[in-house]
Motif scaffolding. Structure first.
Motif, mmCIF file in Angstrom:
data_model
loop_
_atom_site.group_PDB
_atom_site.id
_atom_site.type_symbol
_atom_site.label_atom_id
_atom_site.label_comp_id
_atom_site.label_asym_id
_atom_site.label_seq_id
_atom_site.Cartn_x
_atom_site.Cartn_y
_atom_site.Cartn_z
ATOM 1 N N ILE A 100 0.816 -1.214 0.000
ATOM 2 C CA ILE A 100 0.000 0.000 0.000
ATOM 3 C C ILE A 100 0.851 1.266 0.000
ATOM 4 N N GLY A 101 1.839 1.324 0.868
ATOM 5 C CA GLY A 101 2.756 2.432 0.717
ATOM 6 C C GLY A 101 2.814 3.469 1.800
ATOM 7 N N GLU A 102 2.769 4.713 1.382
ATOM 8 C CA GLU A 102 3.291 5.804 2.185
ATOM 9 C C GLU A 102 2.579 6.013 3.511
ATOM 10 N N GLU A 103 1.309 5.691 3.605
ATOM 11 C CA GLU A 103 0.610 5.918 4.867
ATOM 12 C C GLU A 103 1.181 5.065 5.993
ATOM 13 N N TYR A 104 1.933 4.020 5.619
ATOM 14 C CA TYR A 104 2.545 3.154 6.618
ATOM 15 C C TYR A 104 4.009 3.504 6.882
ATOM 16 N N ASP A 105 4.496 4.576 6.272
ATOM 17 C CA ASP A 105 5.925 4.863 6.352
ATOM 18 C C ASP A 105 6.383 5.099 7.780
ATOM 19 N N GLY A 106 5.575 5.836 8.556
ATOM 20 C CA GLY A 106 5.951 6.082 9.947
ATOM 21 C C GLY A 106 5.970 4.806 10.757
ATOM 22 N N GLU A 107 4.970 3.933 10.524
ATOM 23 C CA GLU A 107 4.929 2.648 11.224
ATOM 24 C C GLU A 107 6.141 1.800 10.844
ATOM 25 N N CYS A 108 6.524 1.877 9.580
ATOM 26 C CA CYS A 108 7.687 1.128 9.115
ATOM 27 C C CYS A 108 8.939 1.581 9.851
ATOM 28 N N GLU A 109 9.133 2.890 9.988
ATOM 29 C CA GLU A 109 10.306 3.415 10.694
ATOM 30 C C GLU A 109 10.321 2.934 12.142
ATOM 31 N N ALA A 110 9.152 2.935 12.781
ATOM 32 C CA ALA A 110 9.078 2.541 14.183
ATOM 33 C C ALA A 110 9.307 1.053 14.371
ATOM 34 N N GLU A 111 8.739 0.237 13.471
ATOM 35 C CA GLU A 111 8.797 -1.213 13.625
ATOM 36 C C GLU A 111 10.125 -1.799 13.164
ATOM 37 N N PHE A 112 10.637 -1.288 12.033
ATOM 38 C CA PHE A 112 11.796 -1.921 11.406
ATOM 39 C C PHE A 112 13.038 -1.032 11.351
ATOM 40 N N GLU A 113 12.904 0.216 11.809
ATOM 41 C CA GLU A 113 14.025 1.148 11.830
ATOM 42 C C GLU A 113 14.634 1.316 10.446
ATOM 43 N N CYS A 114 13.759 1.390 9.449
ATOM 44 C CA CYS A 114 14.214 1.644 8.086
ATOM 45 C C CYS A 114 13.061 2.280 7.318
ATOM 46 N N SER A 115 13.369 2.841 6.174
ATOM 47 C CA SER A 115 12.337 3.457 5.344
ATOM 48 C C SER A 115 11.499 2.393 4.661
#
Length: 214
Positions: free
Chosen positions: A132-147
């Motif tokens: 899906i993409g960008e709306e999850y970008d912040g969650e991605c940074e928090a969960e996986f410590e990467c973009s």
């Protein structure tokens, strides 16, 4: 007109390939099977339905254990699904889960006379982030410590590397493994004599600086 050659990448999150059976369960094949019993005493051939089902069961079992051998090479803790946990292939419910690793699924489904093998990320939230993409970008940074872009790339390499390991294992086991070339045609994968199983396994495990050459 038939249904065509199957192809899916699970909305950009995974890969599939085709496995064609080495039997056809035709009447001619059955008659040849029965002739083998004419020289035997005391044995009777199976009826057509039982013989045909046994061919299918043997094919499925051999495919499963060839794939298991490929996954053992990776050494990432893949296991068969546990019915009590109601595990399912996460990317597409038309696929039955065959093996699950820490974060990758291997599943199968039928398509006409072929079997389709699929590989995709296990976690639904990971798959959605990749898809899906960008709306999850912040969650991605928090969960996986990467973009999000880095996560997509990481899983893309891992999925492709695992698919290559399984394909090459099957090909070396004499299995007819295929890829789509048009809506109604496919071609066989060939064995790569210089295929580096270890490098691909390290890529699946996400060890640094180990992406295999394309």
């Amino acid at each position: 007109m038939g249904v065509g050659v199957y192809e899916s990448d699970f909305d950009g999150t995974g890969e599939t390939f085709i496995v064609s059976p080495d039997f056809y369960n035709t009447q001619e094949d059955y008659e040849a099977y029965c002739k083998d019993f004419e020289r035997e005493e005391g044995d009777e051939p199976l009826d057509f339905e039982t013989w045909a089902q046994q061919n299918c069961d043997d094919f499925d079992e051999n495919l499963k254990w060839s794939i298991k051998a490929a996954l053992d090479h990776v050494g990432k803790g893949f296991h068969q699904p546990r019915p009590r946990d109601r595990e399912r292939f996460g990317a597409d419910r038309d696929f039955a889960l065959m093996f699950r690793g820490h974060d990758l699924d291997v599943g199968v489904r039928g398509w006409e006379t072929d079997t389709i093998v699929g590989i995709a990320p296990t976690g639904e939230h990971v798959r959605r982030m990749i898809e899906i993409g960008e709306e999850y970008d912040g969650e991605c940074e928090a969960e996986f410590e990467c973009s999000l872009e880095a996560l997509r790339d990481e899983y893309g390499v891992a999925v492709s590397a695992l698919a290559e390991i399984i394909i090459q294992t099957l090909v070396r086991d004499g299995v007819d493994v295929r890829f789509k070339t048009s809506g109604y045609t496919s071609a066989k994968y060939q064995s790569k004599e210089d295929f580096d199983f270890d490098a691909h396994a390290r890529a699946v495990r996400r060890e640094p600086d180990t992406a295999p050459a394309p």
